[in-house]
Design a protein around this motif. Structure first.
Motif, PDB file in Angstrom:
ATOM      1  N   UNK A  47      22.297 119.786  65.182  1.00  0.00           N
ATOM      2  CA  UNK A  47      21.665 120.309  66.396  1.00  0.00           C
ATOM      3  C   UNK A  47      20.337 120.960  66.052  1.00  0.00           C
ATOM      4  N   UNK A  48      19.396 120.850  66.981  1.00  0.00           N
ATOM      5  CA  UNK A  48      18.085 121.478  66.806  1.00  0.00           C
ATOM      6  C   UNK A  48      17.834 122.445  67.955  1.00  0.00           C
ATOM      7  N   UNK A  49      17.180 123.558  67.615  1.00  0.00           N
ATOM      8  CA  UNK A  49      16.886 124.621  68.583  1.00  0.00           C
ATOM      9  C   UNK A  49      15.402 124.970  68.493  1.00  0.00           C
ATOM     10  N   UNK A  50      14.848 125.383  69.600  1.00  0.00           N
ATOM     11  CA  UNK A  50      13.411 125.697  69.606  1.00  0.00           C
ATOM     12  C   UNK A  50      13.014 126.227  70.974  1.00  0.00           C
ATOM     13  N   UNK A  51      11.785 126.678  71.026  1.00  0.00           N
ATOM     14  CA  UNK A  51      11.162 127.012  72.292  1.00  0.00           C
ATOM     15  C   UNK A  51      10.074 125.962  72.529  1.00  0.00           C
ATOM     16  N   UNK A  52      10.060 125.355  73.705  1.00  0.00           N
ATOM     17  CA  UNK A  52       9.037 124.349  74.001  1.00  0.00           C
ATOM     18  C   UNK A  52       8.162 124.890  75.120  1.00  0.00           C
ATOM     19  N   UNK A  53       6.891 125.069  74.814  1.00  0.00           N
ATOM     20  CA  UNK A  53       5.958 125.635  75.790  1.00  0.00           C
ATOM     21  C   UNK A  53       5.045 124.522  76.322  1.00  0.00           C
ATOM     22  N   UNK A  54       4.889 124.486  77.603  1.00  0.00           N
ATOM     23  CA  UNK A  54       4.004 123.515  78.250  1.00  0.00           C
ATOM     24  C   UNK A  54       2.648 124.180  78.459  1.00  0.00           C
ATOM     25  N   UNK A  55       1.668 123.759  77.648  1.00  0.00           N
ATOM     26  CA  UNK A  55       0.340 124.378  77.706  1.00  0.00           C
ATOM     27  C   UNK A  55      -0.538 123.749  78.773  1.00  0.00           C
ATOM     28  N   UNK A  56      -0.051 122.683  79.399  1.00  0.00           N
ATOM     29  CA  UNK A  56      -0.905 121.945  80.324  1.00  0.00           C
ATOM     30  C   UNK A  56      -0.800 122.483  81.746  1.00  0.00           C
TER      31      UNK A  56
ATOM     32  N   UNK B 144      19.015 120.065  71.167  1.00  0.00           N
ATOM     33  CA  UNK B 144      18.894 118.639  70.866  1.00  0.00           C
ATOM     34  C   UNK B 144      20.039 118.272  69.941  1.00  0.00           C
ATOM     35  N   UNK B 145      20.729 117.188  70.275  1.00  0.00           N
ATOM     36  CA  UNK B 145      21.813 116.711  69.436  1.00  0.00           C
ATOM     37  C   UNK B 145      21.264 115.552  68.619  1.00  0.00           C
ATOM     38  N   UNK B 146      21.379 115.674  67.312  1.00  0.00           N
ATOM     39  CA  UNK B 146      20.764 114.715  66.387  1.00  0.00           C
ATOM     40  C   UNK B 146      21.884 113.898  65.752  1.00  0.00           C
ATOM     41  N   UNK B 147      21.865 112.599  65.977  1.00  0.00           N
ATOM     42  CA  UNK B 147      22.973 111.757  65.538  1.00  0.00           C
ATOM     43  C   UNK B 147      22.643 110.965  64.267  1.00  0.00           C
ATOM     44  N   UNK B 148      23.629 110.921  63.396  1.00  0.00           N
ATOM     45  CA  UNK B 148      23.588 110.056  62.216  1.00  0.00           C
ATOM     46  C   UNK B 148      22.362 110.266  61.329  1.00  0.00           C
ATOM     47  N   UNK B 149      22.306 111.396  60.631  1.00  0.00           N
ATOM     48  CA  UNK B 149      21.189 111.593  59.695  1.00  0.00           C
ATOM     49  C   UNK B 149      21.142 110.447  58.676  1.00  0.00           C
ATOM     50  N   UNK B 150      19.930 109.996  58.405  1.00  0.00           N
ATOM     51  CA  UNK B 150      19.762 108.861  57.475  1.00  0.00           C
ATOM     52  C   UNK B 150      20.138 109.228  56.055  1.00  0.00           C
ATOM     53  N   UNK B 151      20.069 110.512  55.739  1.00  0.00           N
ATOM     54  CA  UNK B 151      20.465 110.976  54.410  1.00  0.00           C
ATOM     55  C   UNK B 151      20.977 112.404  54.570  1.00  0.00           C
ATOM     56  N   UNK B 152      21.740 112.873  53.592  1.00  0.00           N
ATOM     57  CA  UNK B 152      22.228 114.251  53.715  1.00  0.00           C
ATOM     58  C   UNK B 152      21.057 115.226  53.791  1.00  0.00           C
ATOM     59  N   UNK B 153      21.123 116.145  54.726  1.00  0.00           N
ATOM     60  CA  UNK B 153      20.052 117.117  54.912  1.00  0.00           C
ATOM     61  C   UNK B 153      20.596 118.504  54.654  1.00  0.00           C
ATOM     62  N   UNK B 154      19.828 119.284  53.924  1.00  0.00           N
ATOM     63  CA  UNK B 154      20.255 120.664  53.700  1.00  0.00           C
ATOM     64  C   UNK B 154      19.097 121.612  53.931  1.00  0.00           C
ATOM     65  N   UNK B 155      19.414 122.884  53.938  1.00  0.00           N
ATOM     66  CA  UNK B 155      18.421 123.910  54.235  1.00  0.00           C
ATOM     67  C   UNK B 155      17.160 123.673  53.416  1.00  0.00           C
ATOM     68  N   UNK B 156      16.026 123.718  54.062  1.00  0.00           N
ATOM     69  CA  UNK B 156      14.744 123.510  53.409  1.00  0.00           C
ATOM     70  C   UNK B 156      14.171 122.126  53.652  1.00  0.00           C
ATOM     71  N   UNK B 157      15.028 121.154  53.979  1.00  0.00           N
ATOM     72  CA  UNK B 157      14.521 119.814  54.282  1.00  0.00           C
ATOM     73  C   UNK B 157      13.744 119.845  55.595  1.00  0.00           C
ATOM     74  N   UNK B 158      12.793 118.931  55.708  1.00  0.00           N
ATOM     75  CA  UNK B 158      11.965 118.886  56.917  1.00  0.00           C
ATOM     76  C   UNK B 158      12.113 117.514  57.585  1.00  0.00           C
ATOM     77  N   UNK B 159      12.168 117.529  58.900  1.00  0.00           N
ATOM     78  CA  UNK B 159      12.364 116.301  59.666  1.00  0.00           C
ATOM     79  C   UNK B 159      11.344 116.266  60.796  1.00  0.00           C
ATOM     80  N   UNK B 160      10.753 115.099  61.016  1.00  0.00           N
ATOM     81  CA  UNK B 160       9.815 114.979  62.124  1.00  0.00           C
ATOM     82  C   UNK B 160      10.559 114.540  63.383  1.00  0.00           C
ATOM     83  N   UNK B 161      10.295 115.222  64.464  1.00  0.00           N
ATOM     84  CA  UNK B 161      10.839 114.820  65.761  1.00  0.00           C
ATOM     85  C   UNK B 161       9.666 114.588  66.705  1.00  0.00           C
ATOM     86  N   UNK B 162       9.707 113.452  67.404  1.00  0.00           N
ATOM     87  CA  UNK B 162       8.646 113.114  68.348  1.00  0.00           C
ATOM     88  C   UNK B 162       9.169 113.277  69.767  1.00  0.00           C
ATOM     89  N   UNK B 163       8.386 113.977  70.559  1.00  0.00           N
ATOM     90  CA  UNK B 163       8.740 114.266  71.951  1.00  0.00           C
ATOM     91  C   UNK B 163       7.966 113.289  72.828  1.00  0.00           C
TER      92      UNK B 163
END
Ligand SMILES: [Cu+2]
Length: 134
Positions: free
Chosen positions: A33-42, A96-115
């Protein structure tokens, strides 16, 4: 030909992704799962209709709702953010629910998400995996 560095600048981002993190999950987990604040600047309302990542097979917008003390997750088809407003994705609520990571991910790893939104260019954010603090 020399040209100023800014002549091909990307358009100003319209979404500001703040305090984003992906919760580290036990080894072998098929969902994160991913958490965040999404601000609409437009000056326009934005409806985010899909999410993509090279790190996962698919991503859905979910919301945890408590009914009679039981947590249930519902899927949202999109996330709407009024002009100038922001929306918070947090544990126990929208996420955000993230399904089926392509590889094991642990703290410190970085992932790109496109909105991907209906009326704006796609926008990407690099989000770090963190160990949840209980
Ligand atoms: Cu979920």
């Amino acid at each position: 030909m020399a040209s100023p560095a800014n002549t091909t600048a990307d358009p100003e981002p319209v979404l500001k992704i703040e305090d984003a993190w992906i919760a580290e999950a036990p080894p072998g987990s098929k969902v994160m799962a991913a958490y965040m604040n999404i601000r609409n600047l437009s000056a326009d309302d934005i409806e985010i209709v899909s999410f993509e990542s090279p790190g996962y097979s698919s991503i859905e917008a979910h919301e945890t709702v408590y009914q009679n003390g039981i947590a249930r997750m519902f899927r949202h088809k999109s996330i709407k953010i009024p002009a100038g407003a922001s929306i918070r994705l947090a544990r126990g609520g929208k996420h955000l629910m993230l399904f089926n990571p392509n590889k094991p991910l642990q703290a410190g790893d970085k992932v790109m998400i496109t909105f991907i939104s209906r009326n704006q260019l796609p926008q990407s954010s690099i989000i770090t995996v963190k160990r949840p603090a209980f």
